[in-house]
Design a protein around this motif. Sequence first.
Motif, PDB file in Angstrom:
ATOM      1  N   PRO A   1       0.820  -1.218   0.000  1.00 46.79           N
ATOM      2  CA  PRO A   1       0.000   0.000   0.000  1.00 46.79           C
ATOM      3  C   PRO A   1       0.852   1.266   0.000  1.00 46.79           C
ATOM      4  CG  PRO A   1      -0.862  -1.586   1.578  1.00 46.79           C
ATOM      5  CD  PRO A   1       0.473  -2.110   1.124  1.00 46.79           C
ATOM      6  N   ASP A   2       1.993   1.247   0.705  1.00 43.04           N
ATOM      7  CA  ASP A   2       2.883   2.411   0.737  1.00 43.04           C
ATOM      8  C   ASP A   2       3.411   2.720  -0.662  1.00 43.04           C
ATOM      9  OD1 ASP A   2       2.581   2.620   3.503  1.00 43.04           O
ATOM     10  OD2 ASP A   2       4.250   1.262   3.879  1.00 43.04           O
ATOM     11  N   TYR A   3       3.852   1.695  -1.365  1.00 42.01           N
ATOM     12  CA  TYR A   3       4.380   1.868  -2.720  1.00 42.01           C
ATOM     13  C   TYR A   3       3.287   2.343  -3.673  1.00 42.01           C
ATOM     14  CZ  TYR A   3       6.223   0.543  -7.309  1.00 42.01           C
ATOM     15  OH  TYR A   3       6.611   0.552  -8.625  1.00 42.01           O
ATOM     16  N   ARG A   4       2.121   1.717  -3.599  1.00 39.62           N
ATOM     17  CA  ARG A   4       1.036   2.032  -4.527  1.00 39.62           C
ATOM     18  C   ARG A   4       0.476   3.436  -4.275  1.00 39.62           C
ATOM     19  NH1 ARG A   4      -2.028  -3.738  -5.219  1.00 39.62           N
ATOM     20  NH2 ARG A   4      -3.519  -2.444  -6.352  1.00 39.62           N
ATOM     21  N   THR A   5       0.491   3.870  -3.028  1.00 36.57           N
ATOM     22  CA  THR A   5      -0.002   5.206  -2.707  1.00 36.57           C
ATOM     23  C   THR A   5       1.014   6.272  -3.115  1.00 36.57           C
ATOM     24  OG1 THR A   5      -1.295   4.348  -0.848  1.00 36.57           O
ATOM     25  CG2 THR A   5      -0.818   6.704  -0.857  1.00 36.57           C
ATOM     26  N   ARG A   6       2.280   6.030  -2.768  1.00 38.41           N
ATOM     27  CA  ARG A   6       3.330   7.006  -3.039  1.00 38.41           C
ATOM     28  C   ARG A   6       3.497   7.265  -4.536  1.00 38.41           C
ATOM     29  NH1 ARG A   6       6.294  10.033  -4.669  1.00 38.41           N
ATOM     30  NH2 ARG A   6       8.315  10.794  -3.901  1.00 38.41           N
TER      31      ARG A   6
ATOM     32  N   ALA B   1       1.219   6.493  -7.012  1.00 37.75           N
ATOM     33  CA  ALA B   1      -0.067   6.286  -7.690  1.00 37.75           C
ATOM     34  C   ALA B   1      -0.133   6.998  -9.036  1.00 37.75           C
ATOM     35  CB  ALA B   1      -1.209   6.752  -6.788  1.00 37.75           C
ATOM     36  N   ASP B   2       0.305   8.250  -9.082  1.00 37.33           N
ATOM     37  CA  ASP B   2       0.231   9.015 -10.332  1.00 37.33           C
ATOM     38  C   ASP B   2       1.114   8.397 -11.412  1.00 37.33           C
ATOM     39  OD1 ASP B   2      -1.533  10.768  -9.186  1.00 37.33           O
ATOM     40  OD2 ASP B   2      -0.001  12.246  -8.639  1.00 37.33           O
TER      41      ASP B   2
ATOM     42  N   LYS C   1       6.477  -1.402   6.670  1.00 36.76           N
ATOM     43  CA  LYS C   1       6.237   0.002   6.355  1.00 36.76           C
ATOM     44  C   LYS C   1       7.403   0.533   5.545  1.00 36.76           C
ATOM     45  CE  LYS C   1       4.095   4.003   6.875  1.00 36.76           C
ATOM     46  NZ  LYS C   1       2.752   4.248   6.297  1.00 36.76           N
TER      47      LYS C   1
END
Length: 241
Positions: free
Chosen positions: A71-76, A78-79, A238
């Motif tokens: 989730p950290d990778y995909r959120t950071r 995302a664009d 994390k």
Amino acid sequence: VDKGQYFPLYWYEENKEMQGNLFGEENTDRWIQHDGVTDWMLKEVRSRFSGAKNLTKEDIFYYVYGLLHSPDYRTRFADDLRKSLPRIPITERVDDFMALSKAGRALADLHLHYEDHAHEAGVQVEEDRRASEDEYAYYAVEKMRFPSKGNRSTIIYNARITIGNIPEEAYDYVVNGKSAIEWIMERYAITTDKKSGIKNDPNLWSREQQKPRYILDLLLSIIHVSLETQKIVATLPKLNF
């Protein structure tokens, strides 16, 4: 397959120099196996961590699969991920790297064998008593649906079978913008193409495979896989970028 790009653990090329002997027996393999993970990448990752000489290309491959679920990778990023192929950073800590690799291996095993978990779904399946109708007719689907808007704890499979007690978090496993469960519900339905008039009946696959319960067991398996995926993802370390 389609126009996508794929990144396998191994890739193969045909052996152009393959020759047979006088008895027609092949003395070399028809296909030459190559690693999907390059020697450069292996050297690069090993150089980042002291005492990492035993780290393998498989470890790197599953690290990538684990990282893509972070989730950290995909959120950071995302664009960026919406516009281009993923770029793969290497974690600073070897413990994080190995945790992601271990998780990626578990996720890959779960996703590759997704059809094998129907009996582990942990939901409540209510079935009407079967009369004289054959098994294929009993388990046939027309269109699966929820009982009402906003109530996803129950799926009405057909007029005879209902699946209940589905945890809401099962729908958190999203594939290409939609939960995996809802993809199954949408795709495994009888539809008719408007232009051609051709009828698409997923129940024919059940008959072809001689598995009357195939679609029901597939749905139950996907419920389990969705929940287990979320459990594994919750264990990921994390990450800070």
